[in-house]
Scaffold this motif. Structure first.
Motif, short mmCIF file in Angstrom:
data_model
loop_
_atom_site.label_atom_id
_atom_site.label_comp_id
_atom_site.label_asym_id
_atom_site.label_seq_id
_atom_site.Cartn_x
_atom_site.Cartn_y
_atom_site.Cartn_z
N GLU A 41 1.05 -1.18 0.10
CA GLU A 41 0.21 0.07 -0.16
C GLU A 41 1.10 1.19 -0.05
OE1 GLU A 41 -2.96 2.11 3.20
OE2 GLU A 41 -3.24 -0.04 2.71
N ALA A 42 0.76 2.22 -0.95
CA ALA A 42 1.71 3.20 -1.22
C ALA A 42 1.54 4.05 -0.12
CB ALA A 42 1.49 4.40 -2.48
N PRO A 43 2.68 4.38 0.86
CA PRO A 43 2.70 5.12 2.11
C PRO A 43 2.68 6.71 1.76
CG PRO A 43 5.07 4.56 1.60
CD PRO A 43 4.17 3.83 0.49
N GLU A 44 2.20 7.54 2.74
CA GLU A 44 2.44 9.04 2.37
C GLU A 44 3.74 9.44 2.58
OE1 GLU A 44 0.62 12.98 4.71
OE2 GLU A 44 0.50 10.99 5.59
N ILE A 45 4.20 10.21 1.40
CA ILE A 45 5.60 10.86 1.56
C ILE A 45 5.08 12.11 1.93
CG2 ILE A 45 7.44 11.50 0.16
CD1 ILE A 45 6.45 9.29 -1.74
N LYS A 46 6.07 12.30 3.18
CA LYS A 46 6.06 13.66 3.82
C LYS A 46 7.15 14.60 3.22
CE LYS A 46 3.80 12.39 7.91
NZ LYS A 46 3.24 12.88 9.02
N GLU A 47 8.38 14.20 2.94
CA GLU A 47 9.56 14.87 2.56
C GLU A 47 10.30 14.07 1.79
OE1 GLU A 47 11.84 18.36 4.61
OE2 GLU A 47 11.87 16.39 5.77
N ILE A 48 11.00 14.73 0.77
CA ILE A 48 12.29 14.08 0.06
C ILE A 48 13.31 15.24 0.18
CG2 ILE A 48 12.78 13.08 -2.39
CD1 ILE A 48 10.02 12.62 -2.92
N VAL A 49 14.46 14.65 0.55
CA VAL A 49 15.65 15.30 0.69
C VAL A 49 16.80 14.74 -0.32
CG1 VAL A 49 17.36 16.41 2.24
CG2 VAL A 49 14.86 16.13 2.79
N LEU A 50 17.35 15.82 -0.99
CA LEU A 50 18.35 15.22 -2.01
C LEU A 50 19.77 15.51 -1.04
CD1 LEU A 50 19.77 14.44 -4.45
CD2 LEU A 50 19.76 16.87 -5.20
N VAL A 51 20.38 14.32 -0.68
CA VAL A 51 21.41 14.28 0.28
C VAL A 51 22.91 14.32 -0.41
CG1 VAL A 51 22.73 13.18 2.02
CG2 VAL A 51 20.22 12.96 2.08
N GLU A 52 22.82 13.73 -1.62
CA GLU A 52 24.11 13.76 -2.30
C GLU A 52 23.88 13.35 -3.76
OE1 GLU A 52 28.55 11.79 -1.64
OE2 GLU A 52 27.08 11.37 -0.03
N LYS A 53 24.75 14.00 -4.70
CA LYS A 53 24.26 13.60 -5.90
C LYS A 53 26.01 13.36 -6.69
CE LYS A 53 23.12 16.22 -10.37
NZ LYS A 53 22.80 17.58 -10.70
N ARG A 54 26.17 12.35 -7.36
CA ARG A 54 27.49 12.15 -7.95
C ARG A 54 27.47 11.59 -9.48
NH1 ARG A 54 30.24 8.22 -3.24
NH2 ARG A 54 29.97 9.51 -1.70
N ARG A 55 28.37 11.87 -10.16
CA ARG A 55 28.44 11.51 -11.41
C ARG A 55 28.55 9.79 -11.34
NH1 ARG A 55 28.49 14.32 -15.68
NH2 ARG A 55 29.32 16.38 -15.16
N ALA A 56 27.74 9.29 -12.39
CA ALA A 56 27.62 7.60 -12.48
C ALA A 56 28.59 7.15 -13.24
CB ALA A 56 26.25 7.32 -12.86
N ASN A 57 29.96 7.00 -12.70
CA ASN A 57 31.04 6.28 -13.33
C ASN A 57 31.17 4.97 -12.87
OD1 ASN A 57 31.58 8.83 -14.94
ND2 ASN A 57 32.77 9.55 -12.91
N LYS A 58 31.90 4.09 -13.72
CA LYS A 58 32.31 2.65 -13.13
C LYS A 58 32.86 2.81 -11.73
CE LYS A 58 34.72 -1.45 -14.57
NZ LYS A 58 35.62 -1.93 -15.29
N GLY A 59 32.50 2.11 -10.72
CA GLY A 59 33.09 2.20 -9.50
C GLY A 59 32.62 3.01 -8.63
N SER A 60 31.46 4.05 -8.97
CA SER A 60 30.56 5.17 -8.25
C SER A 60 29.70 4.01 -7.20
CB SER A 60 29.66 5.81 -8.83
OG SER A 60 30.57 6.60 -9.54
N ALA A 61 29.89 4.61 -5.89
CA ALA A 61 29.26 3.94 -4.98
C ALA A 61 28.77 4.92 -3.73
CB ALA A 61 29.91 2.84 -4.18
N TYR A 62 28.06 4.39 -2.72
CA TYR A 62 27.69 4.92 -1.47
C TYR A 62 27.66 4.15 -0.42
CZ TYR A 62 25.46 8.93 -4.11
OH TYR A 62 25.05 9.92 -4.79
N VAL A 63 28.14 4.37 0.73
CA VAL A 63 28.26 3.84 1.88
C VAL A 63 26.94 4.07 2.59
CG1 VAL A 63 29.61 3.12 3.95
CG2 VAL A 63 30.71 3.55 1.70
N ILE A 64 26.07 3.30 3.14
CA ILE A 64 25.19 3.89 4.03
C ILE A 64 25.05 3.16 5.28
CG2 ILE A 64 22.42 3.66 3.91
CD1 ILE A 64 22.73 3.48 1.08
N GLU A 65 25.15 3.89 6.41
CA GLU A 65 25.30 3.37 7.61
C GLU A 65 23.82 3.33 8.26
OE1 GLU A 65 28.15 5.42 10.29
OE2 GLU A 65 29.15 6.47 8.73
N LYS A 66 23.70 2.37 9.15
CA LYS A 66 22.58 2.33 9.73
C LYS A 66 22.55 2.65 11.03
CE LYS A 66 20.32 -1.60 7.29
NZ LYS A 66 19.54 -2.71 7.23
#
Length: 66
Positions: A41-66
Motif C-alpha cells: 500500500e503506497a505510503p504517504e510521502i512527507k518529504e524528499i531530501v536530496l542528500v548527495e549527487k555523484r556522477r555515475a561512473n564505473k565504481g561509483s558507490a555510496y556507503v550507507i550506515e544504519k
C-alpha cells in the motif's frame, strides 16, 4: 547520468533511496514511483531530501550506515 542519494520521510519511517537519472526533477518523480512500487500500500510521502549527487561512473558507490 548521476547517482542520487535521497532520504524520504514517510508517515511512519525514514528510508534511503538511491536513484540514477539525468536531472534533479526526473529523479524526484522517479523516487515517488519507486516508493509506491516497493510497498503493498503506497505510503504517504512527507518529504524528499536530496542528500548527495555523484556522477555515475564505473565504481561509483555510496556507503550507507544504519
Amino acid at each position: 547520468m548521476y547517482l542520487y542519494k535521497l532520504e524520504v520521510q514517510l508517515s511512519n519511517r525514514e528510508v534511503v533511496v538511491i536513484v540514477m537519472g539525468d536531472s534533479d526533477l526526473e529523479v524526484m518523480n522517479e523516487v515517488e514511483m519507486h516508493i509506491s512500487k516497493h510497498y503493498v500500500e503506497a505510503p504517504e510521502i512527507k518529504e524528499i531530501v536530496l542528500v548527495e549527487k555523484r556522477r555515475a561512473n564505473k565504481g561509483s558507490a555510496y556507503v550507507i550506515e544504519k
